[in-house]
Write a protein that holds these residues in place. Structure first.
Motif, short mmCIF file in Angstrom:
data_model
loop_
_atom_site.label_atom_id
_atom_site.label_comp_id
_atom_site.label_asym_id
_atom_site.label_seq_id
_atom_site.Cartn_x
_atom_site.Cartn_y
_atom_site.Cartn_z
N ILE A 1 -3.49 0.04 1.51
CA ILE A 1 -4.20 0.97 0.61
C ILE A 1 -3.40 1.16 -0.68
CG2 ILE A 1 -5.19 3.28 0.38
CD1 ILE A 1 -5.32 3.33 3.52
N GLU A 2 -2.09 1.27 -0.52
CA GLU A 2 -1.25 1.47 -1.72
C GLU A 2 -1.37 0.30 -2.69
OE1 GLU A 2 2.43 4.32 -0.27
OE2 GLU A 2 2.75 2.16 -0.45
N ARG A 3 -1.34 -0.93 -2.15
CA ARG A 3 -1.32 -2.06 -3.10
C ARG A 3 -2.66 -2.21 -3.81
NH1 ARG A 3 -0.75 -7.36 0.95
NH2 ARG A 3 -2.86 -7.22 1.77
N ILE A 4 -3.78 -1.95 -3.12
CA ILE A 4 -5.08 -2.04 -3.81
C ILE A 4 -5.23 -0.85 -4.77
CG2 ILE A 4 -6.48 -0.88 -2.02
CD1 ILE A 4 -7.66 -3.88 -4.03
N GLY A 5 -4.70 0.31 -4.33
CA GLY A 5 -4.77 1.49 -5.20
C GLY A 5 -4.01 1.27 -6.49
N LYS A 6 -2.80 0.71 -6.38
CA LYS A 6 -2.01 0.44 -7.59
C LYS A 6 -2.76 -0.52 -8.50
CE LYS A 6 2.63 1.28 -5.90
NZ LYS A 6 3.62 0.70 -5.01
N SER B 1 -9.83 -12.76 -8.25
CA SER B 1 -9.16 -12.35 -7.01
C SER B 1 -7.68 -12.48 -7.25
CB SER B 1 -9.60 -13.24 -5.85
OG SER B 1 -10.99 -13.13 -5.68
N LEU B 2 -6.96 -11.37 -7.00
CA LEU B 2 -5.54 -11.31 -7.36
C LEU B 2 -4.67 -10.95 -6.17
CD1 LEU B 2 -6.02 -9.13 -10.59
CD2 LEU B 2 -6.04 -11.62 -10.42
N GLY B 3 -3.42 -11.37 -6.25
CA GLY B 3 -2.44 -11.02 -5.22
C GLY B 3 -1.19 -10.47 -5.87
N ASP B 4 -0.04 -10.77 -5.28
CA ASP B 4 1.21 -10.25 -5.82
C ASP B 4 1.74 -11.06 -7.00
OD1 ASP B 4 1.45 -8.03 -4.22
OD2 ASP B 4 2.36 -9.18 -2.59
N THR B 5 1.29 -12.32 -7.13
CA THR B 5 1.72 -13.12 -8.27
C THR B 5 0.68 -12.99 -9.37
OG1 THR B 5 0.52 -15.13 -7.71
CG2 THR B 5 2.66 -14.82 -6.65
N THR B 6 0.97 -13.53 -10.54
CA THR B 6 -0.01 -13.45 -11.63
C THR B 6 -1.08 -14.53 -11.48
OG1 THR B 6 1.40 -14.87 -12.94
CG2 THR B 6 1.57 -12.49 -13.35
N ARG B 7 -0.92 -15.45 -10.52
CA ARG B 7 -1.76 -16.65 -10.50
C ARG B 7 -3.25 -16.32 -10.42
NH1 ARG B 7 -0.12 -18.47 -6.08
NH2 ARG B 7 1.68 -19.63 -6.78
N GLY B 8 -3.70 -15.80 -9.30
CA GLY B 8 -5.09 -15.39 -9.14
C GLY B 8 -6.08 -16.54 -9.10
N LEU B 9 -7.29 -16.19 -8.67
CA LEU B 9 -8.39 -17.16 -8.61
C LEU B 9 -9.58 -16.55 -9.32
CD1 LEU B 9 -9.38 -19.40 -5.74
CD2 LEU B 9 -11.10 -17.79 -6.48
N THR C 1 -9.98 5.95 8.85
CA THR C 1 -9.39 5.04 7.85
C THR C 1 -9.65 5.57 6.44
OG1 THR C 1 -11.39 3.72 8.20
CG2 THR C 1 -9.33 2.80 9.05
N SER C 2 -10.80 6.17 6.23
CA SER C 2 -11.11 6.72 4.91
C SER C 2 -10.24 7.93 4.59
CB SER C 2 -12.58 7.14 4.83
OG SER C 2 -13.41 6.02 4.61
N ARG C 3 -9.90 8.72 5.63
CA ARG C 3 -9.02 9.88 5.37
C ARG C 3 -7.63 9.42 4.94
NH1 ARG C 3 -12.74 12.74 8.86
NH2 ARG C 3 -11.97 11.89 10.82
N LEU C 4 -7.15 8.34 5.59
CA LEU C 4 -5.86 7.78 5.18
C LEU C 4 -5.98 7.18 3.77
CD1 LEU C 4 -2.93 7.10 6.02
CD2 LEU C 4 -3.77 4.87 6.77
N TRP C 5 -7.10 6.51 3.54
CA TRP C 5 -7.38 5.93 2.21
C TRP C 5 -7.29 7.02 1.15
CZ3 TRP C 5 -8.92 0.87 0.76
CH2 TRP C 5 -9.42 0.76 -0.53
N ARG C 6 -7.98 8.14 1.41
CA ARG C 6 -8.06 9.21 0.41
C ARG C 6 -6.70 9.85 0.17
NH1 ARG C 6 -12.90 13.56 -0.52
NH2 ARG C 6 -14.12 11.65 -0.47
N SER C 7 -5.97 10.17 1.24
CA SER C 7 -4.68 10.84 1.03
C SER C 7 -3.70 9.92 0.31
CB SER C 7 -4.10 11.35 2.36
OG SER C 7 -3.87 10.27 3.23
N THR C 8 -3.78 8.62 0.61
CA THR C 8 -2.89 7.66 -0.06
C THR C 8 -3.25 7.56 -1.54
OG1 THR C 8 -2.76 6.44 2.02
CG2 THR C 8 -1.97 5.30 0.05
N MET C 9 -4.54 7.51 -1.84
CA MET C 9 -4.98 7.44 -3.24
C MET C 9 -4.53 8.69 -4.01
SD MET C 9 -6.58 4.66 -4.08
CE MET C 9 -7.05 3.23 -3.12
N HIS C 10 -4.62 9.85 -3.35
CA HIS C 10 -4.21 11.09 -4.03
C HIS C 10 -2.73 11.04 -4.37
CE1 HIS C 10 -7.75 13.93 -2.96
NE2 HIS C 10 -8.14 12.75 -3.33
N TYR D 1 -5.55 -10.28 -2.34
CA TYR D 1 -6.09 -9.10 -1.64
C TYR D 1 -6.88 -8.16 -2.55
CZ TYR D 1 -1.76 -7.18 -3.58
OH TYR D 1 -0.76 -6.81 -4.43
N THR D 2 -6.89 -8.45 -3.85
CA THR D 2 -7.63 -7.60 -4.79
C THR D 2 -8.76 -8.40 -5.41
OG1 THR D 2 -5.62 -6.43 -5.40
CG2 THR D 2 -7.47 -6.27 -6.93
#
Ligand code: NAD
Length: 360
Positions: free
Chosen positions: A168-173, A267-275, A197-206, A102-103
């Motif tokens: 949003i949290e997982r991409i933000g982290k 491209s990364l997910g929750d594991t370290t594997r990635g592509l 969606t951007s307002r939720l994005w922004r408040s979550t990032m903050h 997802y990243t």
């Protein structure tokens, strides 16, 4: 230490450039005392020709059972006439979904030696620049409800953007973590003056920003971000943004470096594997001619060492070798322009990087 790498060569220049990346990785393994075990699997047009589908189960299983995945590129005119869901490119979405990626990390780095290739003014490129775009890859408007309906003016089409706090949290982290070993500056790009969606994005990032006091955080509207990137890209370190904004801004940023053959991605997910893969496609126009620039694939290998295996010194060694051969004037055909320099073949450029790592 031993690492198992699934190798998806794909089509067009895919096999040439992944072979280059493998040579460079093997030289790096030799120097640092590791062992990389590469297992090839079919993907894209090559898989369609061999087994009738672009993403065979064996490929998915092979990737899931590996420590990481290195991809060349897929697609080409031979398969362009196939229906959308049977085309080679379908395998890209399939493998990203199967691996839960997802990243998307897309560095846009202008090597000082290549500043002449950038469309920007000399004073903006003299020192080079190094931006990392972190794009959300599996949510937003590309995956929302869509369709056709009767509207106020007759038939209309619609697409919907939806983001959850979790997405949003997982991409933000991922973005804050990516900023930590760099210059610790993060810009979040949204359209919070218009989109819910951007307002939720922004408040979550903050909220997340409070957990990373070391990172200098700021917000930017996407229209302003598009402008700032060409006005002065040196102001950026890491940018985090949604799927569609990231799609557009990362292509804009890549063009500022002037050379699609130089840019890697992860491209990364929750594991370290990635592509790990170059951002360019299969370049059918130059496939099989030993003309491709292997650097994007080589740098994708370096990203894999850094993000999948935590081998930073090894990744640095590869990036340093690429810097050095460029400084020495080595150029593939895509980089020479009208300079009069004799271009190196893909094979020769690869050999230069390998030699440089061996002698570091
Ligand atoms: P492309 O990136 O393959 O090529 C665009 C131009 O850049 C071409 O002139 C090509 O010769 C040049 N180029 C690309 N990579 C290069 C390299 N490493 N060295 C030197 N020159 C290079 O894009 P396209 O022509 O739009 O697409 C060709 C095929 O690739 C299509 O089938 C497309 O669907 C597919 N594609 C695949 C991926 C992927 O696998 N991730 C991404 C984009 C496009």
């Amino acid at each position: 230490m031993e690492y198992r790498i699934a190798l998806l060569k794909g089509d067009g220049i895919g096999p040439e450039i992944t072979d280059s990346a493998v040579q460079v990785l093997e030289q790096t393994a030799d120097r640092f005392g590791h062992r990389f075990v590469f297992t090839p699997y079919l993907i894209g047009g090559a898989a369609i020709d061999a087994v009738g589908e672009p993403l065979p189960d064996e490929t998915v299983q092979g990737c899931l059972n590996s420590d990481s995945v290195l991809l060349g590129a897929v697609g080409g005119p031979k398969w362009d006439g196939l229906p959308g869901d049977q085309r080679p490119e379908k395998a890209l979405l399939g493998i990203r979904a199967a691996l839960g990626l997802y990243t998307n990390l897309r560095p846009a780095k202008l090597f000082p030696a290549l500043k002449g290739a950038s469309p920007l003014r000399d004073d903006l490129t003299a020192q080079g620049f190094d931006i990392l775009i972190v794009r959300e890859l599996t949510g937003g408007i590309y995956f929302g409800d869509r369709g056709y309906r009767e509207g106020k003016y007759g038939e209309e089409a619609f697409d919907t953007e939806c983001y959850s706090v979790m997405e949003i949290e997982r991409i933000g982290k991922a973005a804050f973590e990516a900023a930590m070993p760099r210059n610790r500056r993060l810009v979040s790009v949204d359209k919070a003056n218009v989109l819910e969606t951007s307002r939720l994005w922004r408040s979550t990032m903050h909220r997340l920003a409070a957990d990373y006091p070391e990172v200098q955080y700021s917000d930017l509207f996407v229209d302003n971000a598009a402008m700032q990137l060409v006005r002065d890209p040196r102001q950026f370190d890491v940018i985090v943004t949604s799927n569609m904004f990231g799609d557009i801004l990362s292509d804009e940023a890549s063009q500022l470096t002037g050379s699609i053959g130089m840019l890697a991605s992860a491209s990364l997910g929750d594991t370290t594997r990635g592509l790990y893969e170059p951002i360019h496609g299969s370049a059918p126009d130059i496939a099989g001619k030993d003309l491709a620039n292997p650097v994007a694939a080589i740098l994708s290998g370096a990203m894999m060492l850094r993000y999948a295996f935590g081998l930073s010194a090894e990744a640095d060694a590869i990036e340093q070798a690429v810097d050095t051969v460029l400084e020495r004037g080595c150029r593939t055909a895509d980089l020479v322009g009208d300079s009069g320099i004799r271009p190196l073949s893909c094979t020769e450029m690869t050999a230069e990087v390998v030699r440089c790592i061996a002698s570091q």
